[in-house]
Design a protein around this motif. Sequence first.
Motif, short mmCIF file in Angstrom:
data_model
loop_
_atom_site.label_atom_id
_atom_site.label_comp_id
_atom_site.label_asym_id
_atom_site.label_seq_id
_atom_site.Cartn_x
_atom_site.Cartn_y
_atom_site.Cartn_z
N ARG A 1 0.70 -1.44 -0.04
CA ARG A 1 0.23 0.10 -0.03
C ARG A 1 0.99 1.09 -0.04
O ARG A 1 1.64 1.38 0.77
CB ARG A 1 -0.65 -0.04 1.38
CG ARG A 1 -2.22 -0.78 1.02
CD ARG A 1 -2.03 -2.33 1.22
NE ARG A 1 -3.05 -3.09 0.93
CZ ARG A 1 -3.02 -4.46 1.21
NH1 ARG A 1 -1.88 -5.09 1.52
NH2 ARG A 1 -4.21 -5.13 1.04
N SER A 2 0.71 2.01 -0.90
CA SER A 2 1.38 3.09 -1.33
C SER A 2 0.76 4.48 -1.53
O SER A 2 -0.59 4.25 -1.98
CB SER A 2 2.36 2.94 -2.49
OG SER A 2 2.95 1.70 -2.34
N GLY A 3 1.22 5.51 -1.28
CA GLY A 3 0.68 6.88 -1.56
C GLY A 3 1.76 7.90 -1.72
O GLY A 3 2.76 7.64 -1.17
N GLY A 4 1.21 8.89 -2.31
CA GLY A 4 2.20 10.30 -2.62
C GLY A 4 1.45 11.49 -3.00
O GLY A 4 0.19 11.36 -3.25
N LEU A 5 2.01 12.55 -2.73
CA LEU A 5 1.33 13.81 -2.66
C LEU A 5 2.31 14.83 -3.29
O LEU A 5 3.43 14.73 -3.11
CB LEU A 5 0.82 14.30 -1.74
CG LEU A 5 1.46 14.50 -0.32
CD1 LEU A 5 2.18 16.09 -0.31
CD2 LEU A 5 0.85 14.48 1.17
N ILE A 6 1.83 15.95 -3.89
CA ILE A 6 2.68 17.09 -4.32
C ILE A 6 2.06 18.33 -3.76
O ILE A 6 0.77 18.57 -3.95
CB ILE A 6 2.87 17.04 -5.97
CG1 ILE A 6 3.54 15.92 -6.47
CG2 ILE A 6 3.33 18.41 -6.41
CD1 ILE A 6 3.70 16.00 -7.90
N ALA A 7 2.79 19.16 -2.96
CA ALA A 7 2.50 20.47 -2.78
C ALA A 7 3.33 21.57 -3.36
O ALA A 7 4.44 21.47 -3.30
CB ALA A 7 2.37 20.45 -1.11
N ALA A 8 2.74 22.41 -4.09
CA ALA A 8 3.50 23.81 -4.80
C ALA A 8 3.10 24.90 -4.26
O ALA A 8 2.20 25.28 -3.49
CB ALA A 8 2.63 23.69 -6.19
N PHE A 9 4.21 25.59 -4.16
CA PHE A 9 4.32 27.10 -3.56
C PHE A 9 5.12 27.96 -4.44
O PHE A 9 5.89 27.80 -5.41
CB PHE A 9 5.00 26.84 -2.38
CG PHE A 9 4.55 25.99 -1.22
CD1 PHE A 9 3.80 26.73 -0.27
CD2 PHE A 9 4.96 24.71 -1.22
CE1 PHE A 9 3.03 25.53 0.82
CE2 PHE A 9 4.46 23.80 -0.49
CZ PHE A 9 3.58 24.39 0.63
#
Length: 818
Positions: free
Chosen positions: A117-125
């Motif tokens: 089970r895997s997950g990922g996110l991207i936050a941009a600034f």
Amino acid sequence: MRIAAVCLLLSLLAAVAPAQASVAYVGSSASSLGSSGTSSVTMTVPSGVVTGNVMVALVAQNTSGLPAVTGAPSGWTQVLEQDDGNSIGAAVYYRVATSSDVAGTTTYTWTFQQSARSGGLIAAFSGVSTTSPVVVSASQANSASGSYTAPSVTPGVANTMLLALFAADSSGVTMVNPAGTTSAFAGSTGAGPNGIAIGAFYKSLSASTATGQVQSSGNTSATNIGATLALQPAAGGGGGGSAASGFNAVDGYLSSYPATSAAQVIYTKLAGTSFTLNVAALNSATPTPGLLSPAYVSGTNKVTVDLVDDSDGSCAASCTGATCQAKAALATLTTSFVSGDSSYKKGLSFTLANAYPNARARVKDTTNSPTVYGCSVNNFSVRPTSLSVTSSANADSSGNSATATPTVKAGSSFTLTATAIAGYNGTPAVSAGAITANPSSAGTLSGSFGAANASSGVASGSFSYSEVGYFSLNVDAVNDQNFTAVDQGAGGCTADYSNSLVNGQYGCYFGNSSTSAYVGRFVPDHFAITAGSVTPACGSFSYFDQDGFVTTFTLTAQNASNTTTNNYTGASFAKLGLTSWAGYGFSGDTATPAASATAPTGSWSNGVAGISAKHQVPARPTSTPVAPASLIVSARPTDSDGVTTPAATAVMSAATPVRFGVLALGSAYGSDLLTLRLPVTAMYWNGTALVANTSDGCTGASLNNASIALGNLVQKPGTSGTFSTSVVSSPTLASSWSQGSGTILLAAPRMAGTAQVALNLGSGSTDTSCLGWAMASTGSQLAWLRGKWCGSGYAIDPSSLASFGTAATPYVYLRENH
């Protein structure tokens, strides 16, 4: 007027001062968070991203395959990786958006080493420095708890954006916002404790000081990872302030940058032990540059610090030269200068597994153009912690066995080997007298090591030891006091063998850190014989076959230099027994001696033995007499280790005479009224005839009356009575012996007749004379004096006839007048 001027000045300053951008949140995206395992995650660039924005990605997996991430997309720079060593792993990356990212449809994929089970996110600034986006970062793994924790960081720069990222071994969780933060994304997969939950939270910071821990509390209890990043604003982002004119590296122990070059040192380091260096960004002051002010700010990970081998001195001569720059790095790291470093970056950690006698730090900064280079003013050594010592003379590591092999002759060569680690190319030395011996009398260890092979760190040398037994090398007996020479003159180490830091310094020296195994077994190289005196068996000479003459001489156990080996003593290490005649290897020059019935005597003391050995004179010919001879006895003793003399050596300083002898017993006649005297004479062959041996002072002592056989008494015909005679008890034959002759006295029978007499020179109870009788007598053990009285050999006991009252008697009556 004055107020107007001040206002004008302030407005001018505001005009020339760089405006600092405000970091702002743009948007986020996440991978599909399904309940099934997957070996990769794919995220789409968040909507609204424009060129120059900075994107931060978090990827995580509930897995035992750690570290989890095996592949990242091109153009993404890893900030950190963290796992708990058991069930969860996460990694953080950043990317500066380009024109390819602005469509909002671009995707990026990360791969894992396992499917889970895997997950990922991207936050941009927006408003983030594009050359040094992440000013500081930290992460930690936390045991199962409902409070997910990210560590405190110290930005060192004002007006940064704090970004807290979390991953937890859980599903169905929407993480709670940490206090004062805004959620960029929070979500999770299914699959209960086998799932994964991720979250990203941000808040603006005005202060440059420590943030304190960031906690998301009130969640489902789970093992979790927290990471904290500070994104620095774009103003000054290319490096902040002026570029550095150069760099210097000093020891991490120096909390503040020293003002003088002599104090800008790097202390001696231990191979395999981590150490830190501090790097200074310098101004252009002469002759000694100082720290750049205002504080230097570099691009993110734009400063590379290498450690190089500078044994050729090329980096000391020219840090920017092609030779120095072409050197392969022994170790390398990249770092960033932030304003909080005050141009003095501390605590850069290195570990060098190998040894280096002359290392130097090389710094390269690509923040600005052109690239700025710098090498440490001071070079330093990385030394082994110790040497281990082995030997080809390895019979018994405990040093106790007196029989173990292999053996080495005292004074002969053997090999000592000193082993350090790869890179060590020094030449070990041996401290004089730093040994412990068994037995206790220590010898002299001589020899030297050659230079170590740098690829293996092994040095060997040819040595010799002067004594018998074993020795061990005391702690630091084998040592190197010169390998750290580059540090010794500059105070880079202390004049001792310490492997513990004292005021940031280790000892300059190193050696064997424990007592070595015993080296040996050593045995004498040879025996030496010092000739002594000889005591003939019969006064001034000895008879052939006589037992025997005595030689006294000295045996000395010696090494190859002919020095006495004092430890050849006692029952253990003195291997030559002294009571066995055969062990001496006795020989003669003119004849061969034989073992006496009396064993040799002697004892070893400090490698020397005084010997007394009795010899049986060479075998006596039985058919033909031989002329007198002179005999010198030599010896070549050999012990159980094969130690012997170089050649047979005389044990006597002068030859001893040897004679072929016989004992004659004469016949006699006389009055039957008087005691009859039978002459007994020792004789020897002078080369042409048997002559009286007036030098015989030994035979008489063995001629007891019991050795005289008397019999075959015959009374003169026509006489009456009984004819009888006997051996007079006093004086005895022995007591009458003088100058090689003596007398047997027979008592007057007072009647005419004859009697036969024989001397038993053997060892039995009857003689072997020509009389052929069996008269009882006691052997006198003088077989070497038997003669050729009948038969064909010199093996017959002497015999004679005693006649009383015969017609040939020259006197009718003998009377003494006084």
